[in-house]
Design a protein around this motif. Structure first.
Motif, PDB file in Angstrom:
ATOM      1  N   SER A 171       0.814  -1.135  -0.080  1.00 29.99           N
ATOM      2  CA  SER A 171      -0.383   0.153  -0.148  1.00 29.99           C
ATOM      3  C   SER A 171       1.240   0.943  -0.040  1.00 29.99           C
ATOM      4  CB  SER A 171      -0.479   0.453   1.115  1.00 29.99           C
ATOM      5  OG  SER A 171      -1.797  -1.288   1.192  1.00 29.99           O
ATOM      6  N   ILE A 201      -3.924   9.253   0.483  1.00 35.70           N
ATOM      7  CA  ILE A 201      -4.030   8.211   1.991  1.00 35.70           C
ATOM      8  C   ILE A 201      -3.838   8.749   3.227  1.00 35.70           C
ATOM      9  CG2 ILE A 201      -1.925   6.309   3.070  1.00 35.70           C
ATOM     10  CD1 ILE A 201      -4.302   5.857   0.366  1.00 35.70           C
ATOM     11  N   GLN A 204      -2.064   5.700   9.303  1.00 38.81           N
ATOM     12  CA  GLN A 204      -3.177   4.653   9.804  1.00 38.81           C
ATOM     13  C   GLN A 204      -3.693   4.883  11.723  1.00 38.81           C
ATOM     14  OE1 GLN A 204      -3.875   2.475   8.073  1.00 38.81           O
ATOM     15  NE2 GLN A 204      -4.629   0.950   9.137  1.00 38.81           N
ATOM     16  N   LYS A 218      -6.183  -4.643   7.534  1.00 36.56           N
ATOM     17  CA  LYS A 218      -6.951  -5.184   6.874  1.00 36.56           C
ATOM     18  C   LYS A 218      -7.996  -3.651   5.586  1.00 36.56           C
ATOM     19  CE  LYS A 218      -7.853  -9.555   7.119  1.00 36.56           C
ATOM     20  NZ  LYS A 218      -8.571 -11.317   7.402  1.00 36.56           N
ATOM     21  N   ILE A 220      -7.303   0.326   4.859  1.00 40.76           N
ATOM     22  CA  ILE A 220      -6.852   1.726   4.226  1.00 40.76           C
ATOM     23  C   ILE A 220      -8.272   2.870   4.486  1.00 40.76           C
ATOM     24  CG2 ILE A 220      -7.065   1.118   1.757  1.00 40.76           C
ATOM     25  CD1 ILE A 220      -3.623   2.330   2.170  1.00 40.76           C
ATOM     26  N   VAL A 245      -5.055  -0.234  -5.401  1.00 31.94           N
ATOM     27  CA  VAL A 245      -4.667  -0.281  -3.927  1.00 31.94           C
ATOM     28  C   VAL A 245      -6.324  -0.513  -2.738  1.00 31.94           C
ATOM     29  CG1 VAL A 245      -4.327   1.399  -2.247  1.00 31.94           C
ATOM     30  CG2 VAL A 245      -3.232   1.301  -4.370  1.00 31.94           C
ATOM     31  N   GLY A 246      -7.510  -0.033  -3.395  1.00 31.53           N
ATOM     32  CA  GLY A 246      -8.388  -0.422  -2.260  1.00 31.53           C
ATOM     33  C   GLY A 246     -10.143   0.078  -3.077  1.00 31.53           C
ATOM     34  N   THR A 263     -11.330  -0.687   1.676  1.00 25.31           N
ATOM     35  CA  THR A 263     -10.669  -2.417   1.524  1.00 25.31           C
ATOM     36  C   THR A 263      -9.200  -2.458   1.385  1.00 25.31           C
ATOM     37  OG1 THR A 263     -12.715  -3.437   1.240  1.00 25.31           O
ATOM     38  CG2 THR A 263     -10.604  -5.075   0.550  1.00 25.31           C
ATOM     39  N   ARG A 264      -7.847  -2.742   2.016  1.00 29.39           N
ATOM     40  CA  ARG A 264      -6.751  -2.795   1.830  1.00 29.39           C
ATOM     41  C   ARG A 264      -6.650  -4.062   0.907  1.00 29.39           C
ATOM     42  NH1 ARG A 264      -2.080  -0.283   3.700  1.00 29.39           N
ATOM     43  NH2 ARG A 264      -3.823  -0.062   5.991  1.00 29.39           N
ATOM     44  N   SER A 266      -3.961  -5.408  -1.153  1.00 31.41           N
ATOM     45  CA  SER A 266      -2.817  -6.080  -0.594  1.00 31.41           C
ATOM     46  C   SER A 266      -2.939  -6.644   0.637  1.00 31.41           C
ATOM     47  CB  SER A 266      -1.279  -4.870  -0.405  1.00 31.41           C
ATOM     48  OG  SER A 266      -1.979  -4.097   0.497  1.00 31.41           O
ATOM     49  N   SER A 267      -3.694  -6.755   1.458  1.00 29.25           N
ATOM     50  CA  SER A 267      -4.467  -7.718   2.566  1.00 29.25           C
ATOM     51  C   SER A 267      -4.465  -8.979   1.723  1.00 29.25           C
ATOM     52  CB  SER A 267      -4.886  -7.374   3.611  1.00 29.25           C
ATOM     53  OG  SER A 267      -4.231  -6.116   4.138  1.00 29.25           O
TER      54      SER A 267
END
Length: 290
Positions: A171, A201, A204, A218, A220, A245-246, A263-264, A266-267
């Motif tokens: 991400s 972005i 977090q 999970k 982003i 990415v999401g 939704t991320r 990459s997870s």
């Protein structure tokens, strides 16, 4: 404040409006109705301050994005339920697309139609039916695991307006710009024309504070100081360096600046790779309509 409990309320509201016994037929080329009318909530007006971290400021009125064309976003597809526009999906191969789960709760595959290659979903594009869809086995009507694999009923042909997009392995860091596109209320203001905007972005920790501590690994978060997403922006993709990415998973039904949960992707890279392999082999036994 965005939370998974708010999202659960939206899921239940949608369930009441879904007819699982829709009569199958060829969808109309012009689909002027949207799947669900947004509820009317007052935007937040007070400051939201975490004991340690300051969250996002009160939400000003949302602006819309700017018009774009499917040539710039050929991976984007529109998702219809019972012939009504519900949100976005994203093409990832000649036989699959990705979406989010909220509008597919209680829906059968024959209720779902996609439009690909469309700048204006009321005029352009090609209709595609799906063979089945596969929700994440650990999806529990929250933002976590809110990802759905859509299997087309046939392989699609690629062109300048229809292309798959790669899935992000990592991400982007906080502060990086990502592209968001879609046809929903927030970004396109009900115009049916594809619109886009730039998001940043979000760190977090700020994301976690804004969402009452529910931003897991999970998820982003991405946002803007002027364009805010809401109903029918569900599933809108965020893209960075030409990778997915999401996807927007929902929040408050009015457009406000704390609708920031995606939704991320990459997870789920390994999960999707294994799932696609199983589906292509016909080895996936748990059907979505059961």
């Amino acid at each position: 404040m965005v939370s998974t409990s708010m999202k659960s309320v939206i899921v239940l509201f949608v369930l009441l409006k879904v007819s699982a016994s829709s009569v199958w037929g060829a969808p109309q080329e012009a689909l002027p109705e949207r799947y669900d009318e947004p509820a009317h909530e007052d935007p937040a007006t007070e400051s939201r301050v975490d004991p340690i971290l300051k969250t996002l400021p009160p939400s000003p009125p949302s602006e819309m994005g700017h018009e774009t064309t499917i040539l710039k976003h050929p991976y984007q597809c529109a998702l219809f339920i019972s012939r009504r526009f519900a949100g976005s999906c994203t093409i990832i191969s000649e036989d699959f697309a990705l979406a989010t789960s909220v509008y597919l709760f209680g829906v059968f595959p024959f209720d779902v139609t996609l439009k690909i290659g469309a700048t204006n979903v009321n005029k352009d594009g090609t209709l595609v039916y799906i063979n089945d869809f596969y929700t994440h086995p650990d999806y529990e009507y929250t933002a976590d695991n809110d990802i759905v694999l859509l299997q087309f009923d046939r392989k699609i042909s690629f062109s300048k307006t229809i292309q798959p997009i790669g899935l992000a392995l990592t991400s982007p860091p906080p502060g990086e710009s990502v592209s968001l596109s879609g046809w929903g209320e927030g970004i396109a203001n009900n115009s049916w024309a594809l619109h886009e905007t730039e998001l940043k972005i979000i760190d977090q920790d700020v994301c976690n504070a804004t969402t009452n501590g529910e931003a897991t690994e999970k998820i982003i978060c991405a946002g803007s100081d002027r364009v805010f997403v809401c109903d029918h922006d569900i599933g809108d993709p965020i893209v960075y360096n030409n990778t997915l990415v999401g996807m927007y998973v929902g929040g408050y039904s009015v457009c406000r600046n704390d609708n920031i949960i995606y939704t991320r992707i990459s997870s789920y890279h390994e999960y999707l790779k294994n799932l696609i392999k199983k589906v292509r082999k016909g080895a996936f036994e748990e059907k979505s309509s059961e």
